[in-house]
Design a protein around this motif. Structure first.
Motif, mmCIF file in Angstrom:
data_model
loop_
_atom_site.group_PDB
_atom_site.id
_atom_site.type_symbol
_atom_site.label_atom_id
_atom_site.label_comp_id
_atom_site.label_asym_id
_atom_site.label_seq_id
_atom_site.Cartn_x
_atom_site.Cartn_y
_atom_site.Cartn_z
ATOM 1 N N ILE A 1 0.841 -1.213 0.000
ATOM 2 C CA ILE A 1 0.000 0.000 0.000
ATOM 3 C C ILE A 1 0.873 1.260 0.000
ATOM 4 O O ILE A 1 0.556 2.256 -0.641
ATOM 5 C CB ILE A 1 -0.919 -0.001 1.244
ATOM 6 C CG1 ILE A 1 -1.954 -1.121 1.118
ATOM 7 C CG2 ILE A 1 -1.621 1.340 1.440
ATOM 8 C CD1 ILE A 1 -2.801 -1.338 2.353
ATOM 9 N N HIS A 2 2.018 1.173 0.708
ATOM 10 C CA HIS A 2 2.887 2.357 0.831
ATOM 11 C C HIS A 2 3.485 2.793 -0.505
ATOM 12 O O HIS A 2 4.010 3.893 -0.630
ATOM 13 C CB HIS A 2 4.006 2.086 1.847
ATOM 14 C CG HIS A 2 4.870 0.910 1.485
ATOM 15 N ND1 HIS A 2 4.413 -0.378 1.522
ATOM 16 C CD2 HIS A 2 6.158 0.840 1.080
ATOM 17 C CE1 HIS A 2 5.388 -1.198 1.163
ATOM 18 N NE2 HIS A 2 6.451 -0.485 0.882
ATOM 19 N N ARG A 3 3.391 1.909 -1.523
ATOM 20 C CA ARG A 3 3.937 2.285 -2.823
ATOM 21 C C ARG A 3 2.886 2.955 -3.717
ATOM 22 O O ARG A 3 3.140 3.235 -4.882
ATOM 23 C CB ARG A 3 4.482 1.035 -3.535
ATOM 24 C CG ARG A 3 5.558 0.313 -2.742
ATOM 25 C CD ARG A 3 6.897 1.043 -2.833
ATOM 26 N NE ARG A 3 7.416 1.020 -4.180
ATOM 27 C CZ ARG A 3 8.192 0.054 -4.667
ATOM 28 N NH1 ARG A 3 8.554 -0.921 -3.882
ATOM 29 N NH2 ARG A 3 8.621 0.101 -5.904
ATOM 30 N N LEU A 4 1.702 3.185 -3.155
ATOM 31 C CA LEU A 4 0.593 3.740 -3.946
ATOM 32 C C LEU A 4 0.964 5.012 -4.738
ATOM 33 O O LEU A 4 0.575 5.142 -5.902
ATOM 34 C CB LEU A 4 -0.620 3.979 -3.030
ATOM 35 C CG LEU A 4 -1.897 4.481 -3.687
ATOM 36 C CD1 LEU A 4 -2.365 3.546 -4.791
ATOM 37 C CD2 LEU A 4 -3.013 4.628 -2.643
ATOM 38 N N PRO A 5 1.724 5.962 -4.146
ATOM 39 C CA PRO A 5 2.045 7.168 -4.925
ATOM 40 C C PRO A 5 2.701 6.842 -6.271
ATOM 41 O O PRO A 5 2.316 7.390 -7.309
ATOM 42 C CB PRO A 5 3.026 7.932 -4.017
ATOM 43 C CG PRO A 5 2.668 7.479 -2.637
ATOM 44 C CD PRO A 5 2.256 6.040 -2.778
ATOM 45 N N GLU A 6 3.648 5.893 -6.249
ATOM 46 C CA GLU A 6 4.312 5.526 -7.509
ATOM 47 C C GLU A 6 3.343 4.915 -8.497
ATOM 48 O O GLU A 6 3.396 5.190 -9.699
ATOM 49 C CB GLU A 6 5.381 4.462 -7.224
ATOM 50 C CG GLU A 6 6.698 5.022 -6.825
ATOM 51 C CD GLU A 6 7.630 3.886 -6.509
ATOM 52 O OE1 GLU A 6 8.116 3.234 -7.455
ATOM 53 O OE2 GLU A 6 7.837 3.626 -5.303
ATOM 54 N N TYR A 7 2.441 4.053 -7.992
ATOM 55 C CA TYR A 7 1.508 3.371 -8.900
ATOM 56 C C TYR A 7 0.558 4.379 -9.540
ATOM 57 O O TYR A 7 0.260 4.295 -10.724
ATOM 58 C CB TYR A 7 0.713 2.282 -8.159
ATOM 59 C CG TYR A 7 1.578 1.265 -7.448
ATOM 60 C CD1 TYR A 7 2.829 0.918 -7.946
ATOM 61 C CD2 TYR A 7 1.147 0.645 -6.279
ATOM 62 C CE1 TYR A 7 3.632 -0.015 -7.295
ATOM 63 C CE2 TYR A 7 1.930 -0.282 -5.626
ATOM 64 C CZ TYR A 7 3.180 -0.602 -6.124
ATOM 65 O OH TYR A 7 3.962 -1.510 -5.474
ATOM 66 N N VAL A 8 0.078 5.321 -8.734
ATOM 67 C CA VAL A 8 -0.837 6.334 -9.280
ATOM 68 C C VAL A 8 -0.097 7.157 -10.333
ATOM 69 O O VAL A 8 -0.603 7.406 -11.436
ATOM 70 C CB VAL A 8 -1.371 7.254 -8.156
ATOM 71 C CG1 VAL A 8 -2.157 8.421 -8.739
ATOM 72 C CG2 VAL A 8 -2.243 6.468 -7.188
ATOM 73 N N HIS A 9 1.117 7.530 -10.024
ATOM 74 C CA HIS A 9 1.950 8.301 -10.938
ATOM 75 C C HIS A 9 2.129 7.550 -12.251
ATOM 76 O O HIS A 9 1.924 8.095 -13.345
ATOM 77 C CB HIS A 9 3.302 8.561 -10.256
ATOM 78 C CG HIS A 9 4.172 9.517 -10.982
ATOM 79 N ND1 HIS A 9 5.407 9.162 -11.474
ATOM 80 C CD2 HIS A 9 3.992 10.810 -11.307
ATOM 81 C CE1 HIS A 9 5.950 10.201 -12.074
ATOM 82 N NE2 HIS A 9 5.111 11.223 -11.981
ATOM 83 N N GLU A 10 2.488 6.261 -12.148
ATOM 84 C CA GLU A 10 2.696 5.449 -13.352
ATOM 85 C C GLU A 10 1.415 5.342 -14.159
ATOM 86 O O GLU A 10 1.420 5.467 -15.375
ATOM 87 C CB GLU A 10 3.137 4.021 -12.987
ATOM 88 C CG GLU A 10 4.581 3.826 -12.661
ATOM 89 C CD GLU A 10 5.546 4.447 -13.655
ATOM 90 O OE1 GLU A 10 6.480 5.093 -13.173
ATOM 91 O OE2 GLU A 10 5.374 4.317 -14.891
ATOM 92 N N ALA A 11 0.290 5.101 -13.454
ATOM 93 C CA ALA A 11 -0.984 4.939 -14.163
ATOM 94 C C ALA A 11 -1.341 6.231 -14.899
ATOM 95 O O ALA A 11 -1.843 6.199 -16.016
ATOM 96 C CB ALA A 11 -2.086 4.552 -13.191
ATOM 97 N N LEU A 12 -1.044 7.365 -14.275
ATOM 98 C CA LEU A 12 -1.364 8.658 -14.886
ATOM 99 C C LEU A 12 -0.526 8.924 -16.130
ATOM 100 O O LEU A 12 -1.041 9.336 -17.159
ATOM 101 C CB LEU A 12 -1.120 9.793 -13.883
ATOM 102 C CG LEU A 12 -2.192 10.040 -12.828
ATOM 103 C CD1 LEU A 12 -1.710 11.099 -11.833
ATOM 104 C CD2 LEU A 12 -3.489 10.484 -13.488
ATOM 105 N N ILE A 13 0.787 8.668 -16.022
ATOM 106 C CA ILE A 13 1.627 9.040 -17.166
ATOM 107 C C ILE A 13 1.685 7.949 -18.230
ATOM 108 O O ILE A 13 1.770 8.247 -19.403
ATOM 109 C CB ILE A 13 3.047 9.477 -16.751
ATOM 110 C CG1 ILE A 13 3.739 8.382 -15.955
ATOM 111 C CG2 ILE A 13 3.064 10.798 -16.003
ATOM 112 C CD1 ILE A 13 5.225 8.640 -15.804
ATOM 113 N N SER A 14 1.609 6.698 -17.828
ATOM 114 C CA SER A 14 1.759 5.633 -18.835
ATOM 115 C C SER A 14 0.441 5.318 -19.531
ATOM 116 O O SER A 14 0.433 4.817 -20.638
ATOM 117 C CB SER A 14 2.278 4.355 -18.194
ATOM 118 O OG SER A 14 1.257 3.750 -17.430
ATOM 119 N N LYS A 15 -0.673 5.604 -18.832
ATOM 120 C CA LYS A 15 -2.009 5.233 -19.328
ATOM 121 C C LYS A 15 -2.072 3.727 -19.565
ATOM 122 O O LYS A 15 -2.838 3.243 -20.397
ATOM 123 C CB LYS A 15 -2.359 5.972 -20.634
ATOM 124 C CG LYS A 15 -2.237 7.467 -20.548
ATOM 125 C CD LYS A 15 -3.569 8.092 -20.205
ATOM 126 C CE LYS A 15 -3.432 9.601 -20.119
ATOM 127 N NZ LYS A 15 -4.285 10.223 -19.166
#
Ligand code: 5AD
Ligand code: SF4
Length: 483
Positions: free
Chosen positions: A151-165
């Motif tokens: 769960i603590h890695r959520l910021p990275e995952y959201v970031h990746e989902a936003l930029i990579s689509k």
């Protein structure tokens, strides 16, 4: 030339086989670290988190909300306004999973209307191989899948989902570390959850939790004690200590001997009105725990003690590691130390091969204990667990009939359990207006009994004295005792 990003690092699916392995290694404790580059990525945007299942999930959702707010997202109850929706799921029974799949189907049109919406699935279901396969194949509108250990890695995952689509799938099957100081948006200002340990090593044969939540690992006593102190200082009135089996607390410490009884004893010194805990496994409920609970003070007179079955052969097949007799002895010991203690339980009916006689043993045990309440379930096979491979010749009709008969007994006992408070003055921690009437306040006693009484909203968040005037099956009714 800009370096090409390797998105495959966020494509990691779970494995039940890996999840089962319990490696001998020290548990790492790390601090949550906010990543500077991601600050503000949610500015002006909204999130919506939907939680299924147990208190552990409720508490995890508080961390998910805390992390998203740290990224700049604001909460919304309106799914249509959300830029990110996260379903924090439960895998304990099949119907819990079906509800989530149903919800994902219902949410699909939102994704069609707003292609930028990030739809995420996390929690216990995402730790299951078969679920992730199904999400990948049949629920292609799900953008983000992460598990209970990361769960603590959520910021990275959201970031990746936003930029990579692209779809971000990252589930760690091995046991996780302990991450301290995660940001949290606590759902309640007077009652707080505090994790004392993560994971479960019991491997009850019907249960998926040891696979989805990993190996048992305890937080350090000083971290738990500090968190309870901070909550007390912030005005919290009640803390619930959380663990899959809190009695196993401290058994994984290599540098000290310190058990759950020691923790209760230390927490008993803290100036906070109420402490309770969930869940206790009957087989290692020890004398120190009972003696400490008997000191009362801030320790509530309430124990949730799942029995699952009253028949020894079934308990053995469940790998519960206690007998009907030792369980009943524990109940007697608890009641001799704390005569008024309220005891609730969990019971499964229709475990593979359960005969009518074996079920009647559960009925007679429930009758003998006289529970204050019980969560009762029809057995649900969970893929990958030993019980799922056991021959099951109990018909659906029989299972439903057993549940019906058991519930009738449990409800009658709950009523008796409530009757003993008739005309007594009890302390109620007031949560807010009752469901049906704003002029009636609702709250819980130290025995975890729901009480409704007429009062002004000014008492919300306080502990007040209430005289019980009427005892019903599901709640008590009373009147405020003015000082
Ligand atoms: N089927 C039915 N009930 C279950 N529980 C756990 N696993 C299953 C299953 N496979 C129940 C147990 C447990 C509670 C949280 O859920 O009673 O104590
Ligand atoms: Fe599941 Fe048993 Fe662990 Fe509870 S103690 S989480 S029922 S395996």
């Amino acid at each position: 030339m800009a370096e090409e990003k390797d998105y495959s690092k966020y494509f990691n699916k779970p494995s039940l086989k890996d999840a089962k392995s319990r490696k001998r290694r020290e548990v790492n404790i790390e601090d949550f670290a906010a990543v500077k580059e991601m600050a503000g990525i949610g500015q002006g945007k909204h999130y919506h988190v939907k939680t299924y299942g147990c208190q552990m999930n409720e508490h995890d959702s508080e961390a998910i909300a805390g992390i998203l707010e740290q990224l700049g997202y604001a909460t919304t109850d309106d799914e249509k306004l959300a830029d990110i929706i996260i379903l924090n799921t439960c895998a304990i029974r099949e119907n819990a999973e079906n509800r989530v799949f149903g919800e994902l189907g219902r949410l699909k049109p939102l994704k069609v209307n707003n292609p930028d919406l990030i739809l995420g699935v996390c929690g216990c279901m995402s730790q299951e191989e078969s679920v992730v396969e199904k999400l990948l194949k049949k629920y292609q509108h799900v953008d983000l899948i992460f598990g209970t250990h990361n769960i603590h890695r959520l910021p990275e995952y959201v970031h990746e989902a936003l930029i990579s689509k692209e779809r971000v799938v990252e589930v760690w099957s091995g046991e996780g570390d302990i991450v301290e100081n995660m940001p949290r948006r606590r759902a309640n200002a007077v009652k707080g959850w505090v994790n004392i340990m993560y994971g479960c090593d019991e491997f009850c044969t019907y249960c998926i939790v040891p696979y989805t939540r990993g190996k048992e690992r305890s937080r350090l006593p000083e971290d738990v004690i500090n968190e309870v102190r901070e909550l007390a200082a912030a005005g919290y009135k009640e803390v619930t200590l959380l663990g899959q089996n809190v009695n196993a607390y401290g058994k994984d410490f290599q540098d000290r001997t310190y058990t759950f009884g020691n923790l209760l004893d230390d927490l008993n010194e803290i100036d906070i009105p109420r402490i309770r805990f969930t869940t206790s496994h009957p087989h290692d409920f020890d004398e120190l725990m009972i003696a400490t609970l008997a000191k009362r003070g801030n320790l509530m007179e309430y124990v949730h003690l799942p029995v699952q079955s009253g028949n020894n052969a079934i308990l053995k097949k469940m790998n519960r590691r206690y007998t009907r007799e030792s369980y009943l002895q524990l109940v007697r010991d608890l009641r001799s130390a704390i005569p008024d203690v309220a005891i609730t339980t969990d019971i499964i009916v229709g475990f593979p091969g359960e005969t009518e006689e074996q079920f009647l043993d559960t009925m007679s045990l429930a009758e003998e204990v006289g529970y204050d309440g019980a969560y009762t379930f029809i057995y649900s096979p969970r893929e990958g667990t030993p019980a799922a491979k056991m021959a099951d010749d109990v018909t659906d009709l029989e299972k439903k009939d057993r549940l019906y008969r058991l519930n009738a007994l449990i409800n009658a006992d709950a009523n008796t359990g409530n009757m003993r408070f008739q005309d007594q003055v009890v302390e109620v921690l007031v949560e807010g207006p009752s469901k049906n009437d704003d002029a009636v306040m609702s709250g819980y006693t130290r025995h975890q009994k729901l009480v409704n009484f007429k009062a002004d909203a000014a008492v919300i968040g306080q502990i007040v004295d209430v005289r019980i005037t009427e005892a019903k099956t599901w709640h008590l009714y009373g009147e405020l005792v003015s000082d």
